[in-house]
Each structure stands twice: as C-alpha cells, then as structure tokens.
Design an enzyme around this catalytic site. Structure first.
Site, PDB file in Angstrom:
ATOM      1  N   GLN A 150      25.758  14.526  15.545  1.00 42.40           N
ATOM      2  CA  GLN A 150      24.546  15.166  16.043  1.00 42.40           C
ATOM      3  C   GLN A 150      24.706  16.679  15.941  1.00 42.40           C
ATOM      4  O   GLN A 150      25.692  17.239  16.425  1.00 42.40           O
ATOM      5  CB  GLN A 150      24.301  14.756  17.482  1.00 42.40           C
ATOM      6  CG  GLN A 150      24.110  13.265  17.685  1.00 42.40           C
ATOM      7  CD  GLN A 150      22.718  12.793  17.346  1.00 42.40           C
ATOM      8  OE1 GLN A 150      21.826  12.815  18.175  1.00 42.40           O
ATOM      9  NE2 GLN A 150      22.514  12.383  16.105  1.00 42.40           N
ATOM     10  N   TRP A 175      25.400  23.810  17.593  1.00 44.55           N
ATOM     11  CA  TRP A 175      25.551  22.687  18.520  1.00 44.55           C
ATOM     12  C   TRP A 175      26.059  21.439  17.804  1.00 44.55           C
ATOM     13  O   TRP A 175      25.609  21.100  16.712  1.00 44.55           O
ATOM     14  CB  TRP A 175      24.210  22.370  19.176  1.00 44.55           C
ATOM     15  CG  TRP A 175      24.226  21.131  20.021  1.00 44.55           C
ATOM     16  CD1 TRP A 175      23.930  19.853  19.608  1.00 44.55           C
ATOM     17  CD2 TRP A 175      24.576  21.024  21.400  1.00 44.55           C
ATOM     18  NE1 TRP A 175      24.057  18.966  20.651  1.00 44.55           N
ATOM     19  CE2 TRP A 175      24.457  19.660  21.768  1.00 44.55           C
ATOM     20  CE3 TRP A 175      24.966  21.944  22.372  1.00 44.55           C
ATOM     21  CZ2 TRP A 175      24.718  19.202  23.058  1.00 44.55           C
ATOM     22  CZ3 TRP A 175      25.223  21.482  23.654  1.00 44.55           C
ATOM     23  CH2 TRP A 175      25.090  20.131  23.987  1.00 44.55           C
ATOM     24  N   MET A 176      26.979  20.735  18.477  1.00 43.80           N
ATOM     25  CA  MET A 176      27.501  19.461  17.979  1.00 43.80           C
ATOM     26  C   MET A 176      27.647  18.509  19.151  1.00 43.80           C
ATOM     27  O   MET A 176      28.226  18.868  20.165  1.00 43.80           O
ATOM     28  CB  MET A 176      28.863  19.689  17.319  1.00 43.80           C
ATOM     29  CG  MET A 176      29.527  18.455  16.731  1.00 43.80           C
ATOM     30  SD  MET A 176      31.218  18.848  16.203  1.00 43.80           S
ATOM     31  CE  MET A 176      31.422  17.718  14.828  1.00 43.80           C
ATOM     32  N   ASN A 177      27.118  17.262  19.017  1.00 45.98           N
ATOM     33  CA  ASN A 177      27.436  16.264  20.029  1.00 45.98           C
ATOM     34  C   ASN A 177      27.848  14.951  19.373  1.00 45.98           C
ATOM     35  O   ASN A 177      28.805  14.965  18.593  1.00 45.98           O
ATOM     36  CB  ASN A 177      26.356  16.132  21.105  1.00 45.98           C
ATOM     37  CG  ASN A 177      24.997  15.696  20.654  1.00 45.98           C
ATOM     38  OD1 ASN A 177      24.326  16.391  19.895  1.00 45.98           O
ATOM     39  ND2 ASN A 177      24.530  14.557  21.137  1.00 45.98           N
ATOM     40  N   ASP A 178      27.222  13.830  19.641  1.00 43.67           N
ATOM     41  CA  ASP A 178      27.761  12.515  19.315  1.00 43.67           C
ATOM     42  C   ASP A 178      28.250  12.382  17.867  1.00 43.67           C
ATOM     43  O   ASP A 178      27.525  12.740  16.926  1.00 43.67           O
ATOM     44  CB  ASP A 178      26.688  11.444  19.513  1.00 43.67           C
ATOM     45  CG  ASP A 178      26.149  11.403  20.913  1.00 43.67           C
ATOM     46  OD1 ASP A 178      26.455  12.284  21.714  1.00 43.67           O
ATOM     47  OD2 ASP A 178      25.374  10.458  21.204  1.00 43.67           O
TER      48      ASP A 178
END
Length: 509
Positions: free
Chosen positions: A60, A41-44
């Site tokens: 993130q 998972w990768m976000n901001d």
C-alpha cells in the site's frame, strides 16, 4: 487505468525512485536493510508472489506524501529475498472502476500462467481483479468487481463501514488453489459474534460462490471484524492469521484442523507482542517448501514528524513460518538474511556474572544482528543494551528474567525526544528441553525486531536524538548465566546507494 496524479506522474520509473531514495539516504532513522518505499507513505504488504525466479512484493503506497490516502500498489522485486529493486507502481485508482477511491489490500496468484491480483476497492467495499503481463510491470484492471459486496442475507457488524461509508466492512481477499478449485477468504465480521473470514469458491476465478464463515468471534467481544486474513496449509492442519479490528492491536494466529471448510481451533497466540505490527501477507515458496511472511511496521512518532521526514512505515523482515509437533506456529528470520553479516564478535561457552566485563566493549552500530543462547544454573537477570549514548542518557534494553521466564524490551530511555513512543513490552520466553533460551535481535536504525526462540516476535520503534547513541552492552545483573553462544554482526545495507551488494546464500532446498 488512470495515470498517476500530475505531481507524481513522472515518479514511476527506476531513476526517479533512486533519486527519491537518495534524498532521504542521510536520515539517521531510515532503515537500511528492511524493505521500505522510495519515499512517502507505506502500509500493508500485498501480493507476495514468486514468479520466474524472482520474489515480487507489492504494498500500500501513497505517491503524494508521507500520509495515508490515495492508495496505490507499490511494487518491489528481489532475486535473493534480501536486496530489492523498485518497479513501477502496479495499481492506481481507476477513473470510474470499482477501485476509483483506492486500491486496497489483496493478493496475487498464478491463474493458468497469468499473474492475477485480487484486491479491495471502495466505496462500497468490493473484491477487484486485475491481470498482468509476463514481466508484472503493467496491469489491466477489470471494470467490474469480482465480488461486489458481502452476501445480502449475512448480518455483518460493519454496517456502516468503519471508513464512514454506509456499505459493509468487507475487504482484503486472500486466494489459493486446491485441486481443481479456487478458494478465497475475505475479512469481515458477524453481528453478535465478532470478526470472521468469509469463504468463497470458484471454478474459473471469475465467478465466485459464497460458502460460509470459516471461524467467527474467536478474539474479543468488541472486535467488529478481521482484516487481512491469511490461511497457511499444513496437511489437514491450518493456521489462520488475522488482524482483529478495532479492539485488538495485535496480529493473531489460530491453528487447528480443517473440516468441511471450517477451522476447528486448537491453538492461538500473538504473532508479535509489540503494537507496531499489522497486516500479515504470506507466500508459499514451493522451491524451498516454506511459507514466507511479511507485515507492515508502523511509526512510533507524530504525524508531523513523519511529514517532516518525508516517509512513513516499512515492511518487516521476511519470516519463515511452519508448524511444530504441538500445533504451534514457528516464526523465524529467513535464512537468506545471513548474507548481510559483516564484522562480528562472539563469546562461546563462557560463564558470566555481574563482575564480568562487557564482552561487546568497543563494538558499536545502528544496524546489527545479535544472537543469544543461554542457560542458567541459578535465577538470573541478563540485559542486552543497544543504541547507548556515551553517558547512558539514551539506550534501549532487552532484559531476560529467568525466574519469570519473560523477556522485556524497554524503550523508556530510547530517546530524549518526549514526542516519540517509549513503550515497554514484555513477552513469555521459556527454556527448551535442554534448559536453554535463545533469541535473535535485528536492529535497523529506528526498527527493532526480536525473535523469541522461533515462537513469536517483539517489534519496537526507537528514535535516538544523539548521533553517538550507537553503543552495545551485554551483562548479567543478578545471578549467573552460561553463554553457549553470544554473537553480534554488523549488517550491510540492501540499497545500492548505501553499500556494495553481496552474493546471497542459496535458497534452502
């Protein structure tokens, strides 16, 4: 600092990250020239930071799988803003500290020669602080928060937090230095007004004093808070970039004058007209006298599909930001991206009509850049189609209608898979003073970023089911168009296991 969970404790070195990338390298939907985590998972994007000749970008990251949770700070470094290398995970939830439930978004600054991160801990939501060594590979997290929560007498909308905790929504610090003082923005929301960015100052970056909201409630009556506030400075002018939550699905910029710690709004608009872009992160690149901006790009497929793929989310291309003479935000691709260009084809100074043959016939691919510069002597409709299957069953179209001065990115036929998004997004695109329109298209497998005359973007996700959905076509369906420039390039991968690295263009001066 607590070590990584047992099943991921070894997944924090370059060789392991490379193996993780190699396992996913044959995924037809996995981008090749966007910055993406090794897996999971990768976000901001977080902590964009230029340090000793290199660009550092944090993000993130969940090392446990392609789903949100157990949020750490992943870390990548680049010497040219194009090719990136994985560095060890920078921040992990501590055992008993204020970030024990996750290291959420924030920034990194140079505090008298010491790289210093300010980020969000939960719950309760607070501003945490960590410092690093000279290589930015190891970080020491403070056992106490820099700011333990919002001012107690401030009536915030986020009680309880949208996370379900009884504490307030109070997160995503953005820090800068001005003259002899430090300043910080924290995202929140004021009751009966809406989203806001709270302003703090400090003499030493350790003890912080609350000042005031710099602006409140500018976007939507149901917007409880603003996430990820970022402030760009252009003399006495400022541009505030915010992510309204939960009402709006867009990133907004708000431009105006800076007066005694408040923003007097003059202009506003969307940074991107699609629904996948969120959480802007900016860096002032002093050597090139420019701001650089990245965002998170979300997925357009189901949670089950993301889990099956083994990865979720990526970061946008680096964008250069400025302010034009009318006070509007300028957004364009970073100059260095031209170093990825390979095989090309161009049409220059030619009139196109519905009878004109496809100038891109025989040119195909899923990693492309297309540069379009047109004008019109009569009302016309022009269409660029990408990821076309031989029978046209799958294709994504980018259509410009001169009468309406609008560009539409249509993904309704982008995939035969009924379980992925098929959005149709339109955005305004007006001719310049010469009567010309221009836009640039970046296709990277399942990611499409369209830059509209350096003014805004449209980002889409597309997941063709067919391996041969690679065709490219440009045509005029009504009227006629004067092509001043119509160019396409195949773009190289930025990852060593997929393509040979290239020499990047110098940083602009």
């Amino acid at each position: 600092m607590m070590g990584l969970p047992p099943d991921t404790s070894r997944a924090n070195d370059a060789s392991t990250f490379q193996k993780m990338r190699s396992v996913l390298a044959d995924d037809r939907h996995r981008p090749l020239y966007h910055l993406i985590a090794p897996a999971n998972w990768m976000n901001d994007p977080n902590g964009a930071f230029f340090w000793k000749g290199k660009y550092h970008l944090f993000y993130q990251y969940n090392p446990n799988g392609p789903f949100w949770g157990t949020i750490h700070w992943g870390h990548a470094v680049s010497s040219d803003l194009v090719h990136w290398e994985d560095l060890p995970i920078a921040l992990a939830p501590s055992k008993n500290g204020p970030d024990r439930n996750g290291c959420w978004s924030g920034c990194v600054v140079d505090d008298n020669g010491i790289p210093t991160a300010f980020y969000t801990g939960l719950e309760p939501q607070s501003v945490c602080r960590a410092t690093s060594d000279d290589e930015l590979k190891s970080w020491k997290q403070s056992e106490t928060p820099a700011i333990s929560g919002p001012p107690p007498d401030l009536k915030l909308t986020g009680f309880p937090s949208i996370t379900g905790d009884p504490s307030a929504d109070f997160r995503d610090p953005f820090v800068w230095r001005d003259a002899d003082r430090w300043f910080m923005l924290v995202g929140a929301g004021v009751r009966d007004k809406g989203g806001t960015a709270l302003l703090y100052d400090s003499e030493d970056s350790r003890c912080w004093r609350y000042l005031q909201p710099i602006l409140s409630g500018a976007i939507g009556p149901d917007c409880n808070m603003w996430e990820c506030p970022v402030l760009l400075r252009f003399g006495e002018q400022r541009v505030l970039i915010v992510c309204p939550h939960p009402e709006a699905k867009y990133v907004y910029w708000i431009a105006g004058e800076w007066r005694n710690g408040t923003l007097q709004e003059r202009r506003r608009d969307k940074l991107d007209w699609g629904t996948y872009v969120y959480a802007a992160q900016c860096l002032f690149d002093s050597g090139a006298d420019r701001y650089l901006l990245w965002t998170w790009i979300k997925e357009g497929r189901s949670i089950q599909a993301q889990r099956a793929a083994g990865w979720s989310g990526l970061l946008s291309l680096p964008k250069e930001c400025g302010l034009d003479i009318d006070g509007n935000l300028i957004v364009k691709p970073a100059t260095e991206l031209t170093s990825l260009r390979r095989e090309s084809r161009s049409v220059i100074d030619r009139r196109l009509t519905p009878a004109t043959e496809n100038p891109f016939a025989g040119f195909a691919g899923d990693c492309l850049e297309v540069d379009v510069d047109l004008s019109f002597e009569e009302p016309a409709i022009c269409r660029l189609s990408i990821r076309i299957s031989p029978n046209d069953a799958e294709q994504t179209t980018i259509t410009y209608t001169s009468r309406e001065e609008a560009l539409t990115v249509d993904c309704s036929r982008s995939s035969l898979d009924p379980n992925v998004d098929h959005h149709v997004i339109s955005a305004p695109l007006s001719p310049d003073q010469r009567g010309r329109i221009f836009f640039r298209v970046f296709l990277d497998r399942s990611v499409l970023e369209v830059f509209l005359a350096d003014q805004s973007c449209v980002t889409q996700r597309l997941y063709p089911t067919r391996e041969d959905s690679l065709g490219l076509r440009f045509g005029v369906t009504n009227g006629s168009a004067i092509v001043h420039r119509l160019s396409v390039w195949k773009l190289a991968s930025i990852w060593p296991d997929r393509a040979k690295r290239v020499v990047a263009v110098p940083r602009p001066r």
